[in-house]
Design an enzyme around this catalytic site. Sequence first.
Site, mmCIF file in Angstrom:
data_model
loop_
_atom_site.group_PDB
_atom_site.id
_atom_site.type_symbol
_atom_site.label_atom_id
_atom_site.label_comp_id
_atom_site.label_asym_id
_atom_site.label_seq_id
_atom_site.Cartn_x
_atom_site.Cartn_y
_atom_site.Cartn_z
ATOM 1 N N THR A 120 0.833 -1.209 0.000
ATOM 2 C CA THR A 120 0.000 0.000 0.000
ATOM 3 C C THR A 120 0.866 1.257 0.000
ATOM 4 O O THR A 120 1.993 1.247 0.507
ATOM 5 C CB THR A 120 -0.901 -0.022 1.262
ATOM 6 O OG1 THR A 120 -1.392 1.289 1.506
ATOM 7 C CG2 THR A 120 -0.150 -0.460 2.516
ATOM 8 N N ASP A 121 0.291 2.345 -0.505
ATOM 9 C CA ASP A 121 0.998 3.639 -0.445
ATOM 10 C C ASP A 121 1.174 4.107 0.998
ATOM 11 O O ASP A 121 1.992 4.984 1.275
ATOM 12 C CB ASP A 121 0.261 4.708 -1.265
ATOM 13 C CG ASP A 121 -1.168 4.994 -0.806
ATOM 14 O OD1 ASP A 121 -1.674 4.301 0.101
ATOM 15 O OD2 ASP A 121 -1.787 5.929 -1.367
ATOM 16 N N GLU A 122 0.401 3.514 1.922
ATOM 17 C CA GLU A 122 0.465 3.964 3.319
ATOM 18 C C GLU A 122 1.813 3.643 3.982
ATOM 19 O O GLU A 122 2.137 4.220 5.017
ATOM 20 C CB GLU A 122 -0.680 3.347 4.126
ATOM 21 C CG GLU A 122 -2.034 3.714 3.551
ATOM 22 C CD GLU A 122 -3.197 3.456 4.491
ATOM 23 O OE1 GLU A 122 -2.992 3.451 5.714
ATOM 24 O OE2 GLU A 122 -4.307 3.259 3.983
ATOM 25 N N TYR A 144 -1.582 -0.795 11.100
ATOM 26 C CA TYR A 144 -1.820 -1.391 9.775
ATOM 27 C C TYR A 144 -0.644 -1.118 8.846
ATOM 28 O O TYR A 144 -0.057 -2.047 8.277
ATOM 29 C CB TYR A 144 -3.120 -0.841 9.165
ATOM 30 C CG TYR A 144 -3.236 -1.114 7.675
ATOM 31 C CD1 TYR A 144 -3.441 -2.412 7.207
ATOM 32 C CD2 TYR A 144 -3.115 -0.087 6.732
ATOM 33 C CE1 TYR A 144 -3.526 -2.677 5.840
ATOM 34 C CE2 TYR A 144 -3.201 -0.341 5.370
ATOM 35 C CZ TYR A 144 -3.412 -1.635 4.923
ATOM 36 O OH TYR A 144 -3.479 -1.896 3.576
ATOM 37 N N LYS A 148 2.235 -3.660 7.117
ATOM 38 C CA LYS A 148 2.457 -3.796 5.674
ATOM 39 C C LYS A 148 3.906 -3.445 5.320
ATOM 40 O O LYS A 148 4.515 -4.083 4.455
ATOM 41 C CB LYS A 148 1.495 -2.899 4.890
ATOM 42 C CG LYS A 148 0.023 -3.254 5.035
ATOM 43 C CD LYS A 148 -0.369 -4.612 4.480
ATOM 44 C CE LYS A 148 -0.329 -4.685 2.974
ATOM 45 N NZ LYS A 148 -0.839 -6.015 2.473
#
Length: 311
Positions: A120-122, A144, A148
Amino acid sequence: MKRIMVTGGLGFIGSYFVRMALERGYRVVNVDKMTYAARTDLDFDSHPHYEFIRADIAELKHLPVGMDYIVNFAAESHVDNSILANHDFFHSNVRGVYNLLELVRAKDETDRPVFVQISTDEVYGTIHEGSFREGDRLCPSNPYSASKAAADQLVLGWKQTYGLRVMIIRSCNNYGFGQYPEKLLAKTIEYLLLGRKMTIHGDGSYRREWLYAEDNCEAILTLLERGREGEIYNVSSNEEHSVLEAAEMAAQAVGVDPKDAFVFIPNRPGQDLRYSVDCSKVRALGWRPQRTLADYLPEYVAMYRRKLGLD
Ligand SMILES: NC(=O)c1ccc[n+]([C@@H]2O[C@H](COP(=O)([O-])OP(=O)(O)OC[C@H]3O[C@@H](n4cnc5c(N)ncnc54)[C@H](O)[C@@H]3O)[C@@H](O)[C@H]2O)c1
């Protein structure tokens, strides 16, 4: 005929991917634990090239034979849940990836699938201006995104040490039908159709990039077919809206005046102000998103009305 083991293929993005891969002539083995987020309204169960295994990726003992790729979507995916109870996030998102990497490593080198980690970009954290490139430092802000980011690092470590064939794909916020109604757009549409107000954290000014799930899956298939092993690829539409703007667009599509649609609640900890990723690497392979949020919302609302029995 190429074979893909998809994990989390009953989830929101995974189910789009399974359908698209079957349509493209791949054989698909879907490994999913069936958490609360798994869809129960899917119709590819009887497809002759589809097989389902109900299993937890962190507990799996063997990989199916003859796979060309593993595409790992399986994860706990909701940031709010990760703040309240992070155990399952570590279990599925970190231990799950560790177990899959070890199962790939245990295979004979000639029979190892390419391991594709859906990230994810997160993982990059906030960027105030410009966009993150794939080589930028990871700076996750909540359990989260930390889980990741940890998984991405495991994948890179197993590539360097054990020579695993890997790819990491980091995409921005996805939208589309079938998303569990805990996520912003699904929840907004469901609440407003049912006559309830939607809650917005803080003032809703934090900015995200929004990508239709089918466009994301098209990018993933493009990368499987034309991307380079060992690489990291960002995937984004670069269509940027604040959370409040996106929710207001959804309210308008439902036919509710945005002024009457929302209740503002305290911001959550670990809220990043802005995500943005540069995706020139995947664009150089010819991929382009086909939809915008404004295009898709009327169709999305119509599907939701049918789901809720309102039409
Ligand atoms: N939704 C987004 O906007 C977004 C954006 C970028 C990246 N991602 C990533 O894409 C992937 C899919 O996201 P999503 O929104 O479709 O998630 P989702 O929560 O809708 O679905 C997750 C699926 O994985 C399964 N699953 C969870 N833990 C498992 C385990 N231990 N073993 C086997 N199956 C398990 C669930 O049963 C479910 O079917 C995730 O890895 C997520 O981090 C999502």
